[in-house]
Design an enzyme around this catalytic site. Structure first.
Site, mmCIF file in Angstrom:
data_model
loop_
_atom_site.group_PDB
_atom_site.id
_atom_site.type_symbol
_atom_site.label_atom_id
_atom_site.label_comp_id
_atom_site.label_asym_id
_atom_site.label_seq_id
_atom_site.Cartn_x
_atom_site.Cartn_y
_atom_site.Cartn_z
ATOM 1 N N ILE A 133 -8.209 -7.034 52.694
ATOM 2 C CA ILE A 133 -7.556 -5.800 53.146
ATOM 3 C C ILE A 133 -8.567 -4.797 53.701
ATOM 4 C CG2 ILE A 133 -7.552 -4.461 51.002
ATOM 5 C CD1 ILE A 133 -4.533 -3.936 51.697
ATOM 6 N N ILE B 216 -11.828 1.539 53.016
ATOM 7 C CA ILE B 216 -11.187 2.438 52.049
ATOM 8 C C ILE B 216 -9.858 1.833 51.605
ATOM 9 C CG2 ILE B 216 -12.302 4.548 52.848
ATOM 10 C CD1 ILE B 216 -9.682 5.240 54.340
ATOM 11 N N GLY C 162 -9.851 -4.834 57.678
ATOM 12 C CA GLY C 162 -9.158 -4.098 58.732
ATOM 13 C C GLY C 162 -8.928 -2.638 58.406
ATOM 14 N N HIS C 163 -9.294 -2.220 57.212
ATOM 15 C CA HIS C 163 -9.005 -0.844 56.774
ATOM 16 C C HIS C 163 -10.237 -0.233 56.123
ATOM 17 C CE1 HIS C 163 -6.771 2.471 54.788
ATOM 18 N NE2 HIS C 163 -5.877 2.251 55.718
ATOM 19 N N PHE C 164 -11.225 0.126 56.771
ATOM 20 C CA PHE C 164 -11.519 0.048 58.188
ATOM 21 C C PHE C 164 -12.856 -0.635 58.379
ATOM 22 C CE2 PHE C 164 -8.726 3.671 57.626
ATOM 23 C CZ PHE C 164 -7.795 3.492 58.629
#
Length: 156
Positions: free
Chosen positions: A34, A44, A37-39
């Site tokens: 996760i 975070i 892509g975040h970020f």
């Protein structure tokens, strides 16, 4: 936390049914897809998952208050505020308390912190109904044992 299974609560630290409050801990994983892509370059914890962690904390509190006779389902998120970033590897402490109960609904307020720093808060409304399926009740009983739910709190 086991993000792949949507288990965002690791352990119950304190449960006070008389005061209708709970404190839980959730260890944010150091690595997880996760965060890719975040970020990229600045991982975070997504705000929606922080909100879900507060909802799960509140849900465990409601299960205790209702003595595992009814299942709470998140119905509304109100006044959600993301106040700071939560990074991989940090330990979240989440506190929730019941603000109102009645007519098949309950309202909680919840806050998540890293150390003493407030990271997010929300007012959450739940609809609660009798367990819709016996298998769900069995699953919730197993999860309660896994996260250290004090079962003696609901048998008194």
């Amino acid at each position: 936390m086991q993000l792949d299974y949507f288990q965002l609560i690791d352990r119950i630290v304190d449960l006070n049914l008389d005061e209708k409050r709970i404190t839980v801990e959730a260890q944010v994983p150091q690595t997880h897809t996760i965060f890719e892509g975040h970020f990229p370059g600045f991982p975070i914890m997504p705000g929606v998952l922080l909100t879900e962690a507060m909802a799960q904390s509140s849900g465990w509190l409601l299960l205790g208050v209702m003595k595992f006779e009814r299942m709470p389902f998140l119905a509304m998120v109100k006044e959600a505020k993301m106040r700071g970033f939560v990074s991989p590897g940090q330990l979240l402490t989440i506190e929730a308390r019941i603000e109102h109960e009645g007519s098949g609904f309950a309202v909680t307020s919840a806050k998540a912190r890293v150390g003493t720093e407030l990271k997010c808060s929300a007012d959450l409304t739940f609809r609660h109904i009798p367990f819709p399926d016996p298998a769900l009740r069995v699953h919730m009983d197993a999860m309660a044992l896994k996260i250290g739910f004090p079962l003696q709190a609901i048998t008194q």
